[in-house]
Design an enzyme around this catalytic site. Structure first.
Site, PDB file in Angstrom:
ATOM      1  CG  HIS A 219       0.591  -5.035  -5.335  1.00  0.00           C
ATOM      2  ND1 HIS A 219       0.592  -3.765  -5.749  1.00  0.00           N
ATOM      3  CD2 HIS A 219       1.719  -5.459  -5.430  1.00  0.00           C
ATOM      4  CE1 HIS A 219       1.834  -3.618  -6.310  1.00  0.00           C
ATOM      5  NE2 HIS A 219       2.539  -4.647  -6.154  1.00  0.00           N
TER       6      HIS A 219
ATOM      7  CG  HIS B  76      -4.155  -2.452  -2.987  1.00  0.00           C
ATOM      8  ND1 HIS B  76      -3.694  -1.364  -2.971  1.00  0.00           N
ATOM      9  CD2 HIS B  76      -3.245  -3.342  -3.900  1.00  0.00           C
ATOM     10  CE1 HIS B  76      -2.813  -1.070  -3.955  1.00  0.00           C
ATOM     11  NE2 HIS B  76      -2.269  -2.273  -4.568  1.00  0.00           N
TER      12      HIS B  76
ATOM     13  CG  HIS C  64       0.834  -2.983  -1.341  1.00  0.00           C
ATOM     14  ND1 HIS C  64       2.015  -3.586  -1.716  1.00  0.00           N
ATOM     15  CD2 HIS C  64       0.332  -2.407  -2.253  1.00  0.00           C
ATOM     16  CE1 HIS C  64       2.170  -2.821  -2.975  1.00  0.00           C
ATOM     17  NE2 HIS C  64       1.376  -2.194  -3.265  1.00  0.00           N
TER      18      HIS C  64
ATOM     19  CG  HIS D 210       6.457  -3.843  -1.729  1.00  0.00           C
ATOM     20  ND1 HIS D 210       5.335  -4.373  -1.981  1.00  0.00           N
ATOM     21  CD2 HIS D 210       7.290  -3.955  -2.674  1.00  0.00           C
ATOM     22  CE1 HIS D 210       5.241  -4.948  -3.206  1.00  0.00           C
ATOM     23  NE2 HIS D 210       6.374  -4.458  -3.768  1.00  0.00           N
TER      24      HIS D 210
ATOM     25  CG  HIS E 117       3.313  -5.476   2.036  1.00  0.00           C
ATOM     26  ND1 HIS E 117       3.651  -4.302   1.026  1.00  0.00           N
ATOM     27  CD2 HIS E 117       3.881  -5.013   3.102  1.00  0.00           C
ATOM     28  CE1 HIS E 117       3.992  -3.409   1.512  1.00  0.00           C
ATOM     29  NE2 HIS E 117       4.296  -3.485   2.706  1.00  0.00           N
TER      30      HIS E 117
ATOM     31  CG  ASP F  44       4.135  -7.239  -1.222  1.00  0.00           C
ATOM     32  OD1 ASP F  44       3.155  -6.533  -1.593  1.00  0.00           O
ATOM     33  OD2 ASP F  44       5.112  -7.039  -0.435  1.00  0.00           O
TER      34      ASP F  44
ATOM     35  CG  HIS G 281       0.181  -0.950  -9.278  1.00  0.00           C
ATOM     36  ND1 HIS G 281      -0.241   0.231  -8.676  1.00  0.00           N
ATOM     37  CD2 HIS G 281      -0.252  -1.932  -8.563  1.00  0.00           C
ATOM     38  CE1 HIS G 281      -0.411  -0.082  -7.466  1.00  0.00           C
ATOM     39  NE2 HIS G 281      -0.856  -1.421  -7.299  1.00  0.00           N
TER      40      HIS G 281
ATOM     41  NE  ARG H 169      -3.437   2.292  -5.165  1.00  0.00           N
ATOM     42  CZ  ARG H 169      -3.969   2.333  -4.009  1.00  0.00           C
ATOM     43  NH1 ARG H 169      -4.976   2.035  -3.624  1.00  0.00           N
ATOM     44  NH2 ARG H 169      -2.970   2.345  -2.870  1.00  0.00           N
TER      45      ARG H 169
HETATM   46 CU   LIG Z   1      -1.024  -2.499  -5.680  1.00  0.00          CU
HETATM   47 ZN   LIG Z   2       3.644  -4.702  -0.896  1.00  0.00          ZN
END
Ligand SMILES: [Cu+2]
Ligand SMILES: [Zn+2]
Ligand SMILES: *[C@@H]1O[C@H](CO)[C@@H](O)[C@H](O)[C@H]1NC(C)=O
Ligand SMILES: *[C@@H]1O[C@H](CO)[C@@H](O)[C@H](O)[C@H]1NC(C)=O
Ligand SMILES: *[C@@H]1O[C@H](CO)[C@@H](O)[C@H](O)[C@H]1NC(C)=O
Length: 173
Positions: free
Chosen positions: A67, A69, A84, A92, A101, A104, A141, A164
């Site tokens: 993602h 962030h 995010h 999400h 998002h 995403d 992740h 993370r």
């Molecule tokens: Cu993330």
């Molecule tokens: Zn997201």
């Protein structure tokens, strides 16, 4: 004098409009837990989509959420990158979800040797305007992003994609 300012503004606007390439150097959140590293190159395509290519190393075999962030801040490792990137304040999803998002980007898949070849094309992230990701962070992740389709509470906010493991700031070139 004011003419000078107009010219300078023109140059700034032209530079932003021409922003075409960005780079991300992924560093481990905690090298003692997981040494995940990577290099990503982001290029704006002719159709204004953004192509992300590169390689991530040190993963476990399988899918890993990726993602953008909100914050390009690594002072507290990947934790200080915030949630995010979500300027519309929605739930999400995945890249192709009607609601998602901006940040995403789905999953990347790592092979047995823990390496993932990244090749993501996205029409939502941008190098300009409200969806501009330059100066924000990309995070990889520990687990698979369920793209908002899971049955857990976390599914609607993070895709339940776990810890993370690595992150890096999106730097304009
Ligand atoms: Cu993330
Ligand atoms: Zn997201
Ligand atoms: C972490 O992984 C990178 C890339 O695979 C490697 O160059 C580096 O030596 C590793 N560091 C440690 C402490 O294992
Ligand atoms: C974002 O959406 C949530 C849930 O709909 C809401 O509680 C929150 O107040 C919103 N935040 C902003 C900044 O609009
Ligand atoms: C979520 O729950 C529904 C209904 O119980 C079920 O059909 C679906 O398979 C579940 N999805 C996941 C990802 O577990």
């Amino acid at each position: 004098m004011s003419r000078m300012i107009v010219i300078l503004l023109g140059i700034v606007v032209a530079t932003i409009a021409e922003q075409k390439t960005a780079r991300v150097r992924l560093v481990p959140n905690d090298i003692k837990t997981r040494n995940v590293t990577g290099e990503l190159i982001l290029v704006r395509n002719e159709d204004n989509s953004v192509q992300i290519t590169g390689r991530v190393r040190g993963l476990t075999e399988g899918l890993h959420g990726i993602h953008v962030h909100e914050k390009g801040d690594l002072r507290d490792g990947c934790m200080s990158t915030g949630p995010h990137f979500n300027p519309e304040n929605v739930t999400h999803g995945g890249q192709d979800s009607p609601v998602r998002h901006v940040g995403d980007l789905g999953n990347i898949g790592a092979s047995k040797n823990g390496e993932a070849d990244v090749n993501i094309k996205d029409f939502v992230i941008s190098f300009t305007g409200k969806n501009n990701i330059v100066g924000r962070a990309i995070v990889v992740h520990s687990g698979e992003d369920d793209l908002g389709k899971g049955n857990t509470t976390l599914s609607a906010s993070t895709g339940n994609s776990g810890d993370r493991w690595a992150c890096g700031i999106v730097e304009a070139e």
